[in-house]
Design a protein around this motif. Sequence first.
Motif, short mmCIF file in Angstrom:
data_model
loop_
_atom_site.label_atom_id
_atom_site.label_comp_id
_atom_site.label_asym_id
_atom_site.label_seq_id
_atom_site.Cartn_x
_atom_site.Cartn_y
_atom_site.Cartn_z
N SER A 176 2.06 0.72 7.77
CA SER A 176 1.13 1.44 8.64
C SER A 176 1.71 2.77 9.12
CB SER A 176 0.77 0.59 9.86
OG SER A 176 0.19 -0.63 9.48
N ALA A 198 2.41 -4.55 4.19
CA ALA A 198 1.45 -3.63 4.81
C ALA A 198 2.24 -2.56 5.56
CB ALA A 198 0.52 -4.38 5.75
N GLU A 211 -6.21 5.26 6.38
CA GLU A 211 -5.32 4.38 5.64
C GLU A 211 -5.94 3.01 5.36
OE1 GLU A 211 -1.70 3.83 7.76
OE2 GLU A 211 -2.55 2.48 9.25
N LEU A 212 -7.08 2.74 5.99
CA LEU A 212 -7.77 1.47 5.71
C LEU A 212 -8.62 1.55 4.44
CD1 LEU A 212 -8.91 0.36 9.28
CD2 LEU A 212 -6.81 -0.21 8.05
N ASN A 245 0.87 -1.19 0.00
CA ASN A 245 0.00 0.00 0.00
C ASN A 245 0.90 1.23 0.00
OD1 ASN A 245 0.64 -0.91 2.78
ND2 ASN A 245 -0.50 0.91 3.40
N ARG A 258 -2.95 -1.63 13.59
CA ARG A 258 -3.34 -0.24 13.86
C ARG A 258 -2.98 0.20 15.28
NH1 ARG A 258 -8.74 2.48 11.26
NH2 ARG A 258 -7.65 4.40 10.66
N LEU A 315 -3.18 -4.30 8.01
CA LEU A 315 -3.25 -2.91 8.48
C LEU A 315 -4.17 -2.78 9.67
CD1 LEU A 315 -3.46 -0.99 5.06
CD2 LEU A 315 -1.49 -1.06 6.60
#
Length: 247
Positions: free
Chosen positions: A188, A186, A161-162, A78, A243, A239
């Motif tokens: 974060s 991923a 960000e999700l 991402n 978190r 993600l």
Amino acid sequence: MLRFILVCICVIGYLVLSIPILLVEWVIGKFNKRAKDISSLRIIQAVFRFILKVTGADITVIGHENIPKDQAVLYIGNHRSFFDILLTYVLCPDLTGYVAKKEMEPIPLLSIWMRYLHCLFLDRQDIKAGMKTILTAIEKVKSGISICIFPEGTRNKGKDELELLPFHDGSFKIATKAGCPIVPIAISNSAEIFESHFPKIKPCKVVVEYCNPVYPDQLDKEDKKHLGAYTQNIILETLKKNRGLTE
């Protein structure tokens, strides 16, 4: 603001001062291409580590051992920050080229280093040119050079960000045609380094997790057909899991 200025000095200063290094690397490549490739990789990794240190980011890496050691892979991640490239490149165990947007190609010195590092420039507006880039990436993977691409197609500027942008399926042809595994990454909270409070760079917690590799030829027909969505879901769930680690 001081960190931003220091990062700019590091980037611009290195590009200018690295001209002799480029020449040395070119000479090494004439005699031993593998040695030149590894040398360039380690040099840039060292520079990127220093820049990340300047940002003050507290970086947690999870699952690095999941990267297959015996073959090239397709890294899929991402993308919310310019620093995603630095965060992941310093962790590449072997030669890895990144797929970058075409607009970066004219930048002096930077584009030379990117070519040295097997990066490719993708024109998303030109289908024919884009396909040629994907075919080149396939050949690189077959020759043992991993490829990293952020299939959202651009930096995701959304607040959450999700909420990932759709993953472009064309990116995954690199894996299916080269017969290599996909390693989902991923990332974060990387936007908190810079983009969330531009132009300031602030220390923050960042998590980079390498998920279990995906082998396209082992998936059922439906998942293989929607490989982009399948991989995106793996990254999304990771993600969500991580978190709490960035708070």
